[in-house]
Write an enzyme that holds these catalytic residues in place. Structure first.
Site, PDB file in Angstrom:
ATOM      1  N   ASP A 185      -3.787   4.007   3.257  1.00 38.83           N
ATOM      2  CA  ASP A 185      -2.345   4.209   3.161  1.00 38.83           C
ATOM      3  C   ASP A 185      -1.632   2.866   3.067  1.00 38.83           C
ATOM      4  O   ASP A 185      -1.614   2.106   4.035  1.00 38.83           O
ATOM      5  CB  ASP A 185      -1.864   4.994   4.386  1.00 38.83           C
ATOM      6  N   HIS A 187       1.525   2.724   2.710  1.00 37.37           N
ATOM      7  CA  HIS A 187       2.700   3.030   3.540  1.00 37.37           C
ATOM      8  C   HIS A 187       3.993   2.462   2.985  1.00 37.37           C
ATOM      9  O   HIS A 187       4.983   2.304   3.703  1.00 37.37           O
ATOM     10  CB  HIS A 187       2.469   2.515   4.967  1.00 37.37           C
ATOM     11  N   GLU A 211      -2.727   5.526  -0.955  1.00 39.98           N
ATOM     12  CA  GLU A 211      -1.499   6.295  -0.739  1.00 39.98           C
ATOM     13  C   GLU A 211      -0.268   5.394  -0.764  1.00 39.98           C
ATOM     14  O   GLU A 211      -0.257   4.322  -0.151  1.00 39.98           O
ATOM     15  CB  GLU A 211      -1.585   6.996   0.617  1.00 39.98           C
ATOM     16  N   GLU A 237       5.172  11.723  -0.255  1.00 38.49           N
ATOM     17  CA  GLU A 237       5.637  12.174   1.062  1.00 38.49           C
ATOM     18  C   GLU A 237       7.133  11.967   1.243  1.00 38.49           C
ATOM     19  O   GLU A 237       7.752  12.643   2.074  1.00 38.49           O
ATOM     20  CB  GLU A 237       4.879  11.455   2.176  1.00 38.49           C
ATOM     21  N   HIS A 287       1.294  15.930   2.980  1.00 36.66           N
ATOM     22  CA  HIS A 287       1.561  14.980   4.067  1.00 36.66           C
ATOM     23  C   HIS A 287       1.922  15.762   5.324  1.00 36.66           C
ATOM     24  O   HIS A 287       2.704  16.700   5.263  1.00 36.66           O
ATOM     25  CB  HIS A 287       2.742  14.104   3.633  1.00 36.66           C
TER      26      HIS A 287
END
Length: 384
Positions: A185, A187, A211, A237, A287
């Site tokens: 991730d 993020h 991700e 997400e 998510h």
């Protein structure tokens, strides 16, 4: 049947639960929460409450259309999170009314079980802990794990930080072996320039996916990033509704979308988004670092969605300090992970029994969770 009441419960660790009651004694639960903006989302639900009281809860699509389109200004994280939790609760009521799981009302099951993955590493992964954490998750039966890739990264940053990422991923790969899925991730912490370097360097580790390689407001950068790697790219997400995903799907640079059923519009809206993705040969991995109601909603969606691949879940995640995923349920066995899969729930509605007494007690304390504020070494704001 009519809606008679809507009650909200702000509870630890960072969740917001909604109970919708009816005059026939059937109640439904939803999770209308936006991480770090729970109180704001609560206010949004309260604002929508006046329309719903006295309405037939079974008219879910009509209620969605009115609540989404009726305010002139549409979409966004707060309104869609409020609407998502309401929609989940209405499906819970509808399933209980017809004595069927929600997935049976959405076309029926297309799979016999749902694959899940576990988190390792926390916000700032430490190489020293990753090996033991990864081995523990695999020993628990998971066939895939996910971790944050980096700490904060500046627009242009040190190759030392790149090397640290590679070392952490190598540690996990060596701990779990070649056949376990590893998701990384980013993020939204990584800017385009550093993301291009990272995805190229990470190729040898055969990752399950990366991700949010860049923030959603920089989706155009996915074209460059996708050309530099064969690693599957996942994002979504922080995107909402069919209209929010439309351009991303049309561009064709993403392999997996990750709508959040507590943000994107709820169960049916996410099912529509997933159907759009299916038409572009794109997979879905929702998510969900949230609570049990949000996760139960995800399972109902996943069971009847052909292009679903794997589900995030929050058991043992670094956000859950004093309270964990199963603590507010009377039937925690519904989330029993066997060899990294969850069996199909058979109970009506969302398939869970909320421990209302415990929820009400926890709501007396509430929470005030907010995302941490990170800064670069020069004092400027850094993406968390």
């Amino acid at each position: 049947m009519k809606i008679t009441d809507m009650e909200l419960f702000l509870i630890e660790p960072r969740w917001l639960f909604l109970k919708i009651s009816t005059d026939e004694g059937i109640a439904g639960w939803g999770e209308p929460v936006l991480e770090g903006r729970a109180a704001t989302t609560k206010a949004a639900v309260e604002e929508l409450k006046s329309y719903l009281i006295g309405k037939n809860p079974l008219k879910i699509e009509d209620h969605f259309q009115v609540l989404y389109r009726g305010g002139f200004y549409r979409g966004g994280p707060v309104l869609m999170s409020a609407l998502s939790g309401i929609e989940q609760a209405l499906w819970d009521i509808k399933g209980k009314y017809f004595k069927a799981p929600v997935y049976e009302l959405l076309g029926g099951a297309v799979r016999d079980k749902v694959k899940v993955y576990g988190w390792i590493g926390g916000d700032r992964p430490s190489e020293a802990d990753l090996s033991s954490q990864a081995k523990k998750q695999i020993q628990s039966g998971y066939q895939a794990v996910k971790m944050n890739a980096t700490e904060q990264l500046n627009y242009i940053d040190s190759y030392k930080k790149i090397d640290q990422v590679l070392k952490r991923v190598q540690t996990v790969r060596e701990a779990v072996g070649p056949d376990i899925g590893i998701a990384l991730d980013f993020h939204g912490r990584v800017h385009k320039t550093m993301a291009k370097i990272l995805v190229k360097e990470l190729e040898p580790f055969r990752l399950m996916f990366i991700e949010e390689p860049v923030l959603p407001e920089h989706q155009e950068a996915l074209r460059e990033i996708a050309r530099m790697t064969t690693i599957p790219i996942a994002t979504g997400e922080r995107m909402y509704t069919r209209w929010g995903f439309k351009e991303l799907l049309q561009q064709g640079y993403v392999d997996i979308i990750q709508p959040d059923l507590s943000h994107a519009g709820g169960i049916f809206e996410t099912r529509k988004i997933s159907a759009m993705a299916e038409a572009y040969d794109i997979a879905v991995a929702p998510h969900c670092p949230l609570g049990p109601i949000a996760l139960a909603s995800c399972f109902q969606h996943n069971i009847c969605t052909p292009n679903f691949v794997i589900q995030e879940q929050s058991l043992g995640i670094h956000y859950n300090f004093d309270v964990d995923l199963l603590d507010y349920l009377k039937n925690p066995g519904v989330f029993s992970y066997q060899t990294g899969f969850v069996e199909l729930p058979t109970a009506p509605g969302l398939g869970i029994e909320v421990n209302e007494e415990k929820v009400r007690e926890a709501a007396k304390k509430g929470h005030d969770w907010h995302a941490p504020i990170w800064r670069h070494e020069d004092g400027s704001y850094a993406e968390w």
